[in-house]
Scaffold this active site. Structure first.
Site, PDB file in Angstrom:
ATOM      1  N   SER A   1      32.190  44.978  44.268  1.00 18.05           N
ATOM      2  CA  SER A   1      33.487  45.332  43.690  1.00 18.05           C
ATOM      3  C   SER A   1      34.620  44.596  44.377  1.00 18.05           C
ATOM      4  CB  SER A   1      33.719  46.849  43.802  1.00 18.05           C
ATOM      5  OG  SER A   1      32.984  47.529  42.803  1.00 18.05           O
TER       6      SER A   1
ATOM      7  N   HIS B   1      32.475  54.412  39.821  1.00 16.19           N
ATOM      8  CA  HIS B   1      33.251  53.169  39.944  1.00 16.19           C
ATOM      9  C   HIS B   1      34.603  53.456  40.591  1.00 16.19           C
ATOM     10  CE1 HIS B   1      30.232  51.739  37.119  1.00 16.19           C
ATOM     11  NE2 HIS B   1      30.642  50.518  37.351  1.00 16.19           N
ATOM     12  N   PRO B   2      35.077  52.509  41.382  1.00 16.38           N
ATOM     13  CA  PRO B   2      36.393  52.687  42.008  1.00 16.38           C
ATOM     14  C   PRO B   2      37.492  52.378  40.991  1.00 16.38           C
ATOM     15  CG  PRO B   2      35.573  50.510  42.496  1.00 16.38           C
ATOM     16  CD  PRO B   2      34.484  51.200  41.698  1.00 16.38           C
TER      17      PRO B   2
ATOM     18  N   GLU C   1      34.755  41.109  42.985  1.00 21.15           N
ATOM     19  CA  GLU C   1      35.195  41.086  41.594  1.00 21.15           C
ATOM     20  C   GLU C   1      36.696  41.311  41.495  1.00 21.15           C
ATOM     21  OE1 GLU C   1      30.816  42.729  40.264  1.00 21.15           O
ATOM     22  OE2 GLU C   1      32.533  44.094  40.326  1.00 21.15           O
ATOM     23  N   GLN C   2      37.189  42.300  42.215  1.00 17.50           N
ATOM     24  CA  GLN C   2      38.628  42.600  42.126  1.00 17.50           C
ATOM     25  C   GLN C   2      39.455  41.443  42.691  1.00 17.50           C
ATOM     26  OE1 GLN C   2      40.085  46.501  42.760  1.00 17.50           O
ATOM     27  NE2 GLN C   2      38.265  47.539  41.946  1.00 17.50           N
TER      28      GLN C   2
ATOM     29  N   PHE D   1      39.161  53.932  34.898  1.00 22.28           N
ATOM     30  CA  PHE D   1      39.204  52.742  34.041  1.00 22.28           C
ATOM     31  C   PHE D   1      38.284  51.679  34.624  1.00 22.28           C
ATOM     32  CE2 PHE D   1      41.068  48.566  32.970  1.00 22.28           C
ATOM     33  CZ  PHE D   1      40.973  48.639  31.592  1.00 22.28           C
TER      34      PHE D   1
ATOM     35  N   MET E   1      36.533  47.859  34.029  1.00 20.69           N
ATOM     36  CA  MET E   1      36.642  46.618  33.269  1.00 20.69           C
ATOM     37  C   MET E   1      35.939  45.529  34.065  1.00 20.69           C
ATOM     38  SD  MET E   1      40.148  44.894  31.849  1.00 20.69           S
ATOM     39  CE  MET E   1      40.114  43.413  30.814  1.00 20.69           C
ATOM     40  N   ALA E   2      35.217  44.690  33.354  1.00 17.85           N
ATOM     41  CA  ALA E   2      34.556  43.563  34.003  1.00 17.85           C
ATOM     42  C   ALA E   2      35.620  42.517  34.280  1.00 17.85           C
ATOM     43  CB  ALA E   2      33.462  43.003  33.108  1.00 17.85           C
ATOM     44  N   VAL E   3      36.170  42.528  35.494  1.00 17.36           N
ATOM     45  CA  VAL E   3      37.370  41.734  35.756  1.00 17.36           C
ATOM     46  C   VAL E   3      37.092  40.353  36.324  1.00 17.36           C
ATOM     47  CG1 VAL E   3      38.847  43.743  36.056  1.00 17.36           C
ATOM     48  CG2 VAL E   3      37.680  42.760  38.043  1.00 17.36           C
TER      49      VAL E   3
END
Lengths: 290, 290, 290, 290
Positions: free
Chosen positions: B87, B70-71, B90-91, B122, B124-126
């Site tokens: 990703s 994961h990044p 999501e971000q 770290f 996290m489902a953001v």
């Protein structure tokens, strides 16, 4: 218009007092006349209690006359522009000045049915209400017995008078708004939880302040107090998602509870409103506390 | 993009299946590979359970490799445009593509502290979260012990995979959203109470439907069911003021409770969400029921 | 005494009906007379509704005569043994046959004050109540206005009649008692939780049954139904400590919530009582549901 | 036995301190040895925190040795009378000294399964628990992963040590028990409501005190404070029927809520327990407040 202080009310000449407050009860100066010598008042609450005491002590004939001095809601007087300024503003705030023909017909029917049944017009404190709530009240109260409805109508007169008084006199600085967040899943106060307080006015929202709960789950000071405490509709927005994230509590995606709004009304700005949040990741409750 | 049906997923050639779902777990095609022959899946829930079963059954080395694939959140890869499409979206949805310099510095500090402490980035489902919630999660999880945090990180991977799956496959039509309003002051169902359901997306609100509770305090049918049931943030708005007015129940002016919003998230559109309201004129509560 | 079935009530000769039910309203056979031809009754609830309908439809003079036909609580007639059998049993069940001299004096004072104020004796459905509750009711109702108190007194007459009817007629088998336990900390039903139902009678407790909640947090069948459903005071005892222990949820020593009793009254054995438990390790609530 | 004051603990010679508190952690004097010089302790809470700090700071080998120093529940050592006095009393208080042959077999099976799975014996703070809760805990924890279970076992050791410390040292007089009754149907404090506090010990009940709520719905002073505040199981009994009767609020016969018990445990006598009642005629809730 600048509001009068309670001190200024205490110092007014009697005829000025009656002139100023004679319209608090619709077309019924006698209420103000009977309490003028009861001054000084420590609070608007006390002033209002005294005035309602005079109403309750009055003969039933006087009470009926008071009720009958009120205009119909959305009635002929309103159409003809013959309302008192206070009534005009109140009815407009509830959208009663812009009814469709169909709505107007429904109001007319209900006004007629009500006054035939009870012998006085339907009275409701409509400031801030909307048509749906007014119509529901109309329909509900048509089923009351006459004794209950007379008391209920006087209760609405009391609320109208209360709101008019708040428009004229600056309340005593005794009121405050507080909260408390408890984590009922963990059995402890929810500290570090961001909260925003909004003031709502129809569709408009104004941010009153942003806070963070302390270790006891409370704000360090009341969110509203003194002059800032005004009657109206408010909304807490609790950032529960932030709280649970900081506590490293796993939640769903999206969480069941994240940003939790709690909307409530403040009717008495001189009172203490404690509006807490009992919170778990899957449930919450609130109540008017003390 | 049209979503795949569960039937279509069942019928895919194995290499198509892996090509389609290989990215559900970041850079970790092996998860899809290991469940391809477990088809057919009766639901997205089952499909996801199977995939997570494969992750949990994997060696710790593989799990760590999955985490390390994961990044960083708002990290170098994001700045360099090197994220997977999933990703990136999501971000961006969490506002991580538009941080101030100060915020960027804070994320960099936290990313460094976290990966030094735990040996993986770290995660996290953001999607749908905001910066405050992400930072709170970051700070909270930095205090965990390594074992707990490894499990927690896999839990976030599970949530990310879940949301990606929901983006690809049409859920089974087993989910529904219901409510029930009980008047705890009167000890009976609150019938005749108007309710509106809204779907929230950031600042936008879309009305999903308007209902009125029946004599048992329930809606005649689920407010959402089948295809209409989608993951997201919702808000009931209960017209409690109308209900109390129709019942001729006296309230303050404005009422303490009038229009009551209840905001909640639906994460699993294949499940039953029962989100009731326990109501009195001065209190209310809600919970995820069944 | 064997209770009558609703069928038997339907088939009685009119004079038998009046003879049997003439005392349901104290010294007021006319109530039974006016409903005799409204038979058959589908339920005791309907029979009672009809009888109260006759009372409400009566002239105020008749209503007052009905009220005045009631003896004082702990009054002269009771001392002189001149009560109806029904009244004697009711007053004894509340301990009014064994007052101290001081208590007797207090009742005499209150009876006098009440009947002077309202023109009829103080009436209260005292079966199962105790002296403290009766005195509190006495004191509270002395402050009512006459209209409200007349309605309230008729409400108590209604409750006395209801309990007398339940002593004579076997209720319809439509009633049931159910529960539902939800874990509000985990957002799911609380399955596998042992529950015992007790029936309380003064200091005595009788175990009605022991159950375990199923996966949906409910009992597989009503805890009471049909003939087993009788009016009275009940207590659920929920073994929450066992539930939390099985879920490996850490608690304090002793736990804040372990064995949780919920005490409640069933007044209508023909109705559905849903008495659920919303539970977290640090909070719980209940309510009469539907 | 007279308990030691915190002052006396502060003044003990180091070897006396270790002799006195060496058994607080089963066969593990080293815990007492490592905190002897951290004296004085302001509270038993602090003393316990320090001791647990020493356990948490110990190597995993030492932690495992501590766990392994515990006897099986209802195991061979208990049968052979080889337990420490503390363990003997704890196991007896939970009824583990009087198991049926069948129960004994079940415990033996579970002990074996547990120690084979985790490499240390099943430990549970059983004082005050019963067999059902212990078995449920046994079954639930067998499903944990080893890391979680090691932490959980240390958590139980912490609770055992806490209860042993409370048996030896008089707590600081900082604790108190308070309540607050709010009428959620009327939106105000419930004043004038009689409350009794009971202390429960198995089947025995001892009345601690009787109170009446004041105008703010609170007791004028804590129901327990200082030395009177001891760990154990308590029950408030709220006379809600009296309150509703005094307020002239109509209720059913019998009322749905009349005498409402709220049972809860106090584990830390140095803490503030706020255990309020949110009450309407048809619902109530409670929670551990602050």
């Amino acid at each position: 218009m600048e509001k009068l202080t309670l001190d200024a009310v205490a110092d007014m000449a009697e005829e000025d007092f009656v002139a100023t407050f004679g319209g608090v009860f619709e077309h019924s100066r006698w209420v103000a006349e009977r309490v003028a010598r009861a001054r000084p008042f420590a609070s608007v609450t006390e002033m209002h209690d005294m005035m309602m005491g005079a109403v309750e002590a009055a003969e039933e004939d006087e009470q009926l006359a008071l009720l009958r001095a009120h205009p119909d809601l959305a009635g002929r007087a309103a159409l003809a522009g013959e309302l008192t300024a206070a009534s005009t503003g109140e009815q407009a705030s509830a959208g009663l000045d812009s009814l469709t023909a169909e709505e107007m017909e429904r109001f007319t029917e209900l006004n007629t049915a009500y006054s035939m049944r009870f012998g006085f017009p339907f009275i409701m404190a409509v400031r801030g209400a909307d048509k749906a709530r007014i119509l529901a009240g109309f329909e509900g109260r048509l089923g009351n017995d006459r004794h209950d409805e007379l008391l209920r109508a006087l209760g609405e007169v009391s609320k109208i008078a209360w709101m008019r008084l708040l428009g004229l006199v600056q309340p005593a600085a005794t009121g405050k708004l507080t909260t408390h967040v408890l984590d009922t899943a963990a059995g402890c106060p929810a500290g570090g939880l961001p909260v925003t307080l909004w003031r709502l006015d129809g569709e408009a929202r104004e941010r009153v302040g942003s806070f963070v709960t302390n270790d006891d789950g409370r704000l360090d000071a009341p969110a509203l107090a003194g002059e800032a405490m005004t009657a109206g509709t408010y909304e807490w927005v609790f950032e529960c998602g932030v709280y649970f994230a900081r506590a490293s509590r796993p939640t769903a995606a999206p969480p069941f509870l994240d940003r939790v709004p709690l909307r409530f009304g403040i009717s008495n700005p001189e009172a203490h409103y404690h509006v807490p949040l009992l919170l778990s990741p899957w449930s919450f409750s609130t109540y008017r506390g003390s």
